[in-house]
Enzyme design. Sequence first.
Site, PDB file in Angstrom:
ATOM      1  N   CYS A 120      20.624  13.632  -0.046  1.00  0.00           N
ATOM      2  CA  CYS A 120      20.068  12.277  -0.108  1.00  0.00           C
ATOM      3  C   CYS A 120      21.050  11.360   0.601  1.00  0.00           C
ATOM      4  O   CYS A 120      22.253  11.601   0.561  1.00  0.00           O
ATOM      5  CB  CYS A 120      19.895  11.831  -1.559  1.00  0.00           C
ATOM      6  SG  CYS A 120      19.125  10.207  -1.712  1.00  0.00           S
ATOM      7  N   CYS A 122      21.638   8.114  -0.071  1.00  0.00           N
ATOM      8  CA  CYS A 122      22.045   6.871  -0.760  1.00  0.00           C
ATOM      9  C   CYS A 122      23.550   6.746  -0.996  1.00  0.00           C
ATOM     10  O   CYS A 122      24.077   5.644  -1.043  1.00  0.00           O
ATOM     11  CB  CYS A 122      21.272   6.673  -2.055  1.00  0.00           C
ATOM     12  SG  CYS A 122      21.637   7.861  -3.332  1.00  0.00           S
ATOM     13  N   CYS A 130      18.071   5.409   0.014  1.00  0.00           N
ATOM     14  CA  CYS A 130      17.972   6.855   0.212  1.00  0.00           C
ATOM     15  C   CYS A 130      17.499   7.225   1.615  1.00  0.00           C
ATOM     16  O   CYS A 130      17.416   8.404   1.958  1.00  0.00           O
ATOM     17  CB  CYS A 130      17.018   7.455  -0.817  1.00  0.00           C
ATOM     18  SG  CYS A 130      17.438   6.984  -2.503  1.00  0.00           S
ATOM     19  N   LYS A 195      10.692  13.106  -9.592  1.00  0.00           N
ATOM     20  CA  LYS A 195      11.855  12.264  -9.877  1.00  0.00           C
ATOM     21  C   LYS A 195      11.363  10.843 -10.108  1.00  0.00           C
ATOM     22  O   LYS A 195      10.734  10.240  -9.239  1.00  0.00           O
ATOM     23  CB  LYS A 195      12.830  12.309  -8.705  1.00  0.00           C
ATOM     24  CG  LYS A 195      14.021  11.382  -8.885  1.00  0.00           C
ATOM     25  CD  LYS A 195      15.065  11.589  -7.813  1.00  0.00           C
ATOM     26  CE  LYS A 195      16.200  10.582  -7.974  1.00  0.00           C
ATOM     27  NZ  LYS A 195      17.256  10.782  -6.982  1.00  0.00           N
ATOM     28  N   ARG A 205      25.181   5.633 -10.861  1.00  0.00           N
ATOM     29  CA  ARG A 205      25.358   4.759  -9.691  1.00  0.00           C
ATOM     30  C   ARG A 205      26.785   4.263  -9.606  1.00  0.00           C
ATOM     31  O   ARG A 205      27.279   3.975  -8.522  1.00  0.00           O
ATOM     32  CB  ARG A 205      24.326   3.641  -9.708  1.00  0.00           C
ATOM     33  CG  ARG A 205      22.956   4.299  -9.558  1.00  0.00           C
ATOM     34  CD  ARG A 205      21.837   3.409  -9.147  1.00  0.00           C
ATOM     35  NE  ARG A 205      20.629   4.240  -9.067  1.00  0.00           N
ATOM     36  CZ  ARG A 205      19.413   3.805  -9.247  1.00  0.00           C
ATOM     37  NH1 ARG A 205      19.206   2.534  -9.518  1.00  0.00           N
ATOM     38  NH2 ARG A 205      18.394   4.630  -9.148  1.00  0.00           N
ATOM     39  N   ARG A 217      14.451   1.427  -6.202  1.00  0.00           N
ATOM     40  CA  ARG A 217      13.977   2.695  -5.644  1.00  0.00           C
ATOM     41  C   ARG A 217      12.502   2.965  -5.980  1.00  0.00           C
ATOM     42  O   ARG A 217      12.035   4.092  -5.887  1.00  0.00           O
ATOM     43  CB  ARG A 217      14.831   3.843  -6.179  1.00  0.00           C
ATOM     44  CG  ARG A 217      16.337   3.693  -5.961  1.00  0.00           C
ATOM     45  CD  ARG A 217      16.990   5.019  -5.643  1.00  0.00           C
ATOM     46  NE  ARG A 217      18.435   5.065  -5.821  1.00  0.00           N
ATOM     47  CZ  ARG A 217      19.314   4.465  -5.028  1.00  0.00           C
ATOM     48  NH1 ARG A 217      18.923   3.711  -4.015  1.00  0.00           N
ATOM     49  NH2 ARG A 217      20.621   4.599  -5.269  1.00  0.00           N
ATOM     50  N   GLU A 233       2.982  16.010  -7.020  1.00  0.00           N
ATOM     51  CA  GLU A 233       4.266  16.102  -6.319  1.00  0.00           C
ATOM     52  C   GLU A 233       4.782  17.545  -6.327  1.00  0.00           C
ATOM     53  O   GLU A 233       5.274  18.050  -5.322  1.00  0.00           O
ATOM     54  CB  GLU A 233       5.310  15.199  -6.995  1.00  0.00           C
ATOM     55  CG  GLU A 233       5.215  13.724  -6.619  1.00  0.00           C
ATOM     56  CD  GLU A 233       5.870  13.416  -5.282  1.00  0.00           C
ATOM     57  OE1 GLU A 233       6.301  14.358  -4.592  1.00  0.00           O
ATOM     58  OE2 GLU A 233       5.933  12.238  -4.914  1.00  0.00           O
ATOM     59  N   LYS A 248      13.089  15.008 -13.395  1.00  0.00           N
ATOM     60  CA  LYS A 248      14.263  14.167 -13.615  1.00  0.00           C
ATOM     61  C   LYS A 248      13.849  12.762 -13.949  1.00  0.00           C
ATOM     62  O   LYS A 248      13.019  12.217 -13.229  1.00  0.00           O
ATOM     63  CB  LYS A 248      15.097  14.163 -12.333  1.00  0.00           C
ATOM     64  CG  LYS A 248      16.344  13.321 -12.392  1.00  0.00           C
ATOM     65  CD  LYS A 248      17.010  13.331 -11.065  1.00  0.00           C
ATOM     66  CE  LYS A 248      18.164  12.345 -11.128  1.00  0.00           C
ATOM     67  NZ  LYS A 248      18.757  12.137  -9.845  1.00  0.00           N
ATOM     68  N   SER A 274      22.670  11.096 -16.128  1.00  0.00           N
ATOM     69  CA  SER A 274      23.872  10.381 -16.561  1.00  0.00           C
ATOM     70  C   SER A 274      23.647   9.509 -17.797  1.00  0.00           C
ATOM     71  O   SER A 274      24.454   9.520 -18.722  1.00  0.00           O
ATOM     72  CB  SER A 274      24.420   9.541 -15.409  1.00  0.00           C
ATOM     73  OG  SER A 274      23.434   8.634 -14.935  1.00  0.00           O
TER      74      SER A 274
HETATM   75  C1  PBG Z   1      20.302  10.382  -5.534  1.00  0.00           C
HETATM   76  C2  PBG Z   1      20.538  10.850  -6.916  1.00  0.00           C
HETATM   77  C3  PBG Z   1      20.598  10.075  -8.077  1.00  0.00           C
HETATM   78  C4  PBG Z   1      20.860  10.952  -9.128  1.00  0.00           C
HETATM   79  C5  PBG Z   1      20.957  12.233  -8.589  1.00  0.00           C
HETATM   80  N1  PBG Z   1      20.731  12.146  -7.223  1.00  0.00           N
HETATM   81  C6  PBG Z   1      20.532   8.613  -8.243  1.00  0.00           C
HETATM   82  C7  PBG Z   1      19.344   7.856  -7.909  1.00  0.00           C
HETATM   83  O1  PBG Z   1      18.295   8.372  -7.546  1.00  0.00           O
HETATM   84  O2  PBG Z   1      19.441   6.649  -7.991  1.00  0.00           O
HETATM   85  C8  PBG Z   1      20.994  10.552 -10.568  1.00  0.00           C
HETATM   86  C9  PBG Z   1      21.722  11.506 -11.432  1.00  0.00           C
HETATM   87  C10 PBG Z   1      22.091  10.980 -12.768  1.00  0.00           C
HETATM   88  O3  PBG Z   1      21.759   9.853 -13.190  1.00  0.00           O
HETATM   89  O4  PBG Z   1      22.775  11.731 -13.478  1.00  0.00           O
HETATM   90  N2  PBG Z   1      21.236  10.880  -4.630  1.00  0.00           N
END
Ligand code: PBG
Length: 324
Positions: A120, A122, A130, A195, A205, A217, A233, A248, A274
């Site tokens: 990705c 981002c 992204c 996602k 973040r 996003r 999807e 996710k 997270s």
């Molecule tokens: C994007 C990405 C994200 C996470 C994993 N890959 C962040 C987003 O989409 O904003 C989030 C993972 C997490 O919160 O543990 N590269």
Amino acid sequence: MYYPFYRPRRMRETKLLRKMISETQLDVANLIYPLFVVHGDQVKNEISSMPGNYHMSVDMLVKEAREAASLGIPAILLFGIPEKKDEVGSEAYADDGIVQQAIQAIKNEVDNLVVITDVCLCEYTDHGHCGLITDGHIDNDATLPLLAQMALSHAEAGADMVAPSDMMDGRVCGIRDVLDKNGYTNIPIMSYAAKYASSFYGPFREAALSAPAFGDRRSHQMDPANALEALREVSMDIDEGADIVMVKPALSYLDIIYRIKQEYDFPVAAYNVSGEYSMVKAADRAGWIDGQKVMMEILLSIKRAGADIIITYFAKEAAKILKG
Ligand code: PBG
């Protein structure tokens, strides 16, 4: 089945009996451990929003990867924090990018570990989005070749699997095509298929220094209200060549995990993100819950819902408990 002939409590009397009829088993073999790599030497800085997780330079990362492997954790998921960010995320697909360096070091020095990379832009763009920005919008089709190039550069550095998390339409087939044309027909794709645009990514973040500079996003990640769309999807990503499909976040989306597992005969991964991790840590620190027990209950629930694989910051802690 009615009382008093059937007494469900009979089979709950002892630990051995309970274990005998347990329907779900957590296994360390199904865990993936996410790690964050930064430039430098001897760097190991705790990420304040995610206690127990670190920004690590390659040397320290190798140690962490070795420890994970020794605990029986089969795979890590790598996120890179570049030195410089720009409009097009150049360091994401640079041969000497931070993730490319990390992959090479780990593959050279650690046995028995599957190295998976997050694909990705981002973390690499100065605007934190992204994809490429055209007229203030994320430009889907202009982003696809860069994602494919990023995945290819990971494969060339030695990655065992790539995991696109960008949610651009068509990126799985774009990546599959470029990998195949370059001889990487055996590198699997784990796609972040369903996602959601979730506030549970808040602590990440800070970890990835990837908060968008403007907007959010929601133009590419899914609306938390939708379940049927998640099935579409997943169906698209499977048709495009995904080997594992991911949901996710995990906890607020257990119904999505369940439905996908019922509908498709593909391996399903769930990302215990997270925010889900940090809430447990915060409540544990405050003395409000038993963090370890809640962790195991959460992981078990994700498995019970139908996930074959769980990506979790708890991987090491859970592995230690599972090892007994
Ligand atoms: C994007 C990405 C994200 C996470 C994993 N890959 C962040 C987003 O989409 O904003 C989030 C993972 C997490 O919160 O543990 N590269």
